[in-house]
Scaffold this motif. Sequence first.
Motif, short mmCIF file in Angstrom:
data_model
loop_
_atom_site.label_atom_id
_atom_site.label_comp_id
_atom_site.label_asym_id
_atom_site.label_seq_id
_atom_site.Cartn_x
_atom_site.Cartn_y
_atom_site.Cartn_z
N TYR A 1 47.84 -34.66 -56.80
CA TYR A 1 48.11 -33.39 -56.11
C TYR A 1 46.78 -32.79 -55.68
CZ TYR A 1 50.49 -28.99 -55.03
OH TYR A 1 51.02 -27.89 -54.39
N ARG A 2 46.62 -32.61 -54.37
CA ARG A 2 45.36 -32.10 -53.83
C ARG A 2 45.66 -31.33 -52.55
NH1 ARG A 2 40.85 -36.50 -53.10
NH2 ARG A 2 42.56 -37.62 -52.17
N GLY A 3 45.04 -30.17 -52.40
CA GLY A 3 45.20 -29.40 -51.17
C GLY A 3 46.64 -28.98 -50.93
N GLN A 4 47.34 -28.62 -51.98
CA GLN A 4 48.73 -28.15 -51.89
C GLN A 4 49.73 -29.21 -51.45
OE1 GLN A 4 49.21 -24.94 -53.06
NE2 GLN A 4 47.03 -25.11 -53.42
N LYS A 5 49.33 -30.49 -51.54
CA LYS A 5 50.25 -31.57 -51.17
C LYS A 5 50.16 -32.72 -52.17
CE LYS A 5 50.68 -31.03 -46.16
NZ LYS A 5 52.08 -31.17 -45.80
N TRP A 6 51.28 -33.44 -52.31
CA TRP A 6 51.28 -34.67 -53.10
C TRP A 6 50.75 -35.80 -52.23
CZ3 TRP A 6 51.64 -34.40 -58.09
CH2 TRP A 6 52.33 -33.34 -58.68
N ASP A 7 49.97 -36.66 -52.85
CA ASP A 7 49.29 -37.72 -52.12
C ASP A 7 49.23 -38.95 -53.02
OD1 ASP A 7 47.83 -39.03 -50.15
OD2 ASP A 7 46.19 -37.57 -50.09
N LEU A 8 48.71 -40.04 -52.48
CA LEU A 8 48.46 -41.24 -53.26
C LEU A 8 46.95 -41.44 -53.36
CD1 LEU A 8 51.10 -43.67 -51.70
CD2 LEU A 8 51.30 -42.38 -53.83
N PRO A 9 46.47 -41.99 -54.47
CA PRO A 9 45.02 -42.18 -54.63
C PRO A 9 44.44 -43.18 -53.63
CG PRO A 9 46.23 -43.20 -56.44
CD PRO A 9 47.22 -42.45 -55.64
N LYS A 10 43.31 -42.79 -53.06
CA LYS A 10 42.63 -43.64 -52.07
C LYS A 10 41.20 -43.14 -51.92
CE LYS A 10 44.12 -40.72 -48.27
NZ LYS A 10 44.59 -39.70 -49.21
N GLY A 11 40.34 -43.94 -51.29
CA GLY A 11 38.98 -43.48 -51.03
C GLY A 11 38.20 -44.47 -50.18
N ARG A 12 37.00 -44.07 -49.84
CA ARG A 12 36.17 -44.84 -48.91
C ARG A 12 35.56 -46.07 -49.56
NH1 ARG A 12 33.13 -40.12 -45.36
NH2 ARG A 12 35.02 -38.89 -45.02
N ALA B 1 40.59 -47.48 -48.84
CA ALA B 1 41.68 -48.26 -49.45
C ALA B 1 42.31 -47.43 -50.56
CB ALA B 1 41.16 -49.57 -50.01
N GLY B 2 43.59 -47.72 -50.81
CA GLY B 2 44.28 -46.98 -51.85
C GLY B 2 45.44 -47.78 -52.41
N GLY B 3 46.15 -47.15 -53.35
CA GLY B 3 47.21 -47.87 -54.03
C GLY B 3 48.49 -47.09 -54.23
N LEU B 4 49.58 -47.82 -54.10
CA LEU B 4 50.88 -47.35 -54.55
C LEU B 4 51.10 -48.04 -55.88
CD1 LEU B 4 53.54 -45.82 -54.02
CD2 LEU B 4 54.39 -47.89 -52.88
N VAL B 5 50.99 -47.25 -56.97
CA VAL B 5 50.93 -47.82 -58.32
C VAL B 5 52.24 -47.59 -59.05
CG1 VAL B 5 49.68 -47.81 -60.52
CG2 VAL B 5 48.46 -47.32 -58.38
N LEU B 6 52.77 -48.68 -59.61
CA LEU B 6 53.98 -48.63 -60.44
C LEU B 6 53.63 -48.92 -61.89
CD1 LEU B 6 56.64 -50.60 -58.35
CD2 LEU B 6 56.93 -48.30 -59.26
N TYR C 1 52.11 -36.25 -46.76
CA TYR C 1 51.64 -36.56 -45.40
C TYR C 1 52.51 -37.66 -44.78
CZ TYR C 1 47.59 -34.06 -47.15
OH TYR C 1 46.77 -33.11 -47.70
N ALA C 2 52.51 -37.69 -43.44
CA ALA C 2 53.29 -38.69 -42.71
C ALA C 2 52.89 -40.11 -43.10
CB ALA C 2 53.12 -38.48 -41.21
N ASN C 3 51.60 -40.36 -43.30
CA ASN C 3 51.15 -41.71 -43.66
C ASN C 3 51.68 -42.15 -45.01
OD1 ASN C 3 49.73 -42.70 -41.44
ND2 ASN C 3 47.85 -41.65 -42.00
N ILE C 4 51.89 -41.21 -45.94
CA ILE C 4 52.42 -41.58 -47.25
C ILE C 4 53.86 -42.06 -47.12
CG2 ILE C 4 52.88 -40.76 -49.61
CD1 ILE C 4 49.85 -41.08 -48.74
#
Length: 198
Positions: free
Chosen positions: A87-98, A72-77, A186-189
């Motif tokens: 920023y992880r692995g040379q890409k911008w991402d949103l925070p999430k985890g198992r 699960a993760g979040g789009l946070v405003l 990523y496409a999912n973002i």
Amino acid sequence: MYKVFMNDKPIILTDSPQNEKGFKVYDFESVVLDEILYKLKKDKINGVVLFCRDLNNCWKEFTKHFKVVKAAGGLVLNQQQEFLFIYRGQKWDLPKGRIEENESIETTAIREVEEECGVQNLSLDRFLLTTYHLFYQNKQKRLKVTDWFLMNTNYQGKLTPQIEEGITIAEFKNKSNTKEALKNTYANIHLVFEAYDA
């Protein structure tokens, strides 16, 4: 319809006979899934449509091929209407985890955002969507199923990226910087932002 990404290339499971994406269409019942995965992995194809007569049954059969990892993760405003990115692995991402044992998906979403960014005072606004992506770990095929939530925060303190998770930056981005970040993600973002805008 289910859209599952592998290396940002989609496997689309659908019960619609129309193929508006221009990808080759296969009958789910006659396809050899490992061959499709191999072609996607080796960049031989850019995506595929799997036609299903019974979508729910197809999805059950599809998921049997993988170890399913729930996350699960979040789009946070924040109060300035800025979005929280990592920023992880040379890409911008949103925070999430198992998800952890005996943890609700909502609790997972908040905990992971807090851990990965050092943000506080999070509140859940609404569920956005579920995304799917395939990856290999220890030679095992895995399907990550991530539930995304819109969140709000009034936090004004310093953000702390979770370095041990490979995150080097955690920051809020305004509208123009968000647009720029989405060129390297990523496409999912993109699907998460589409669900937010819908």
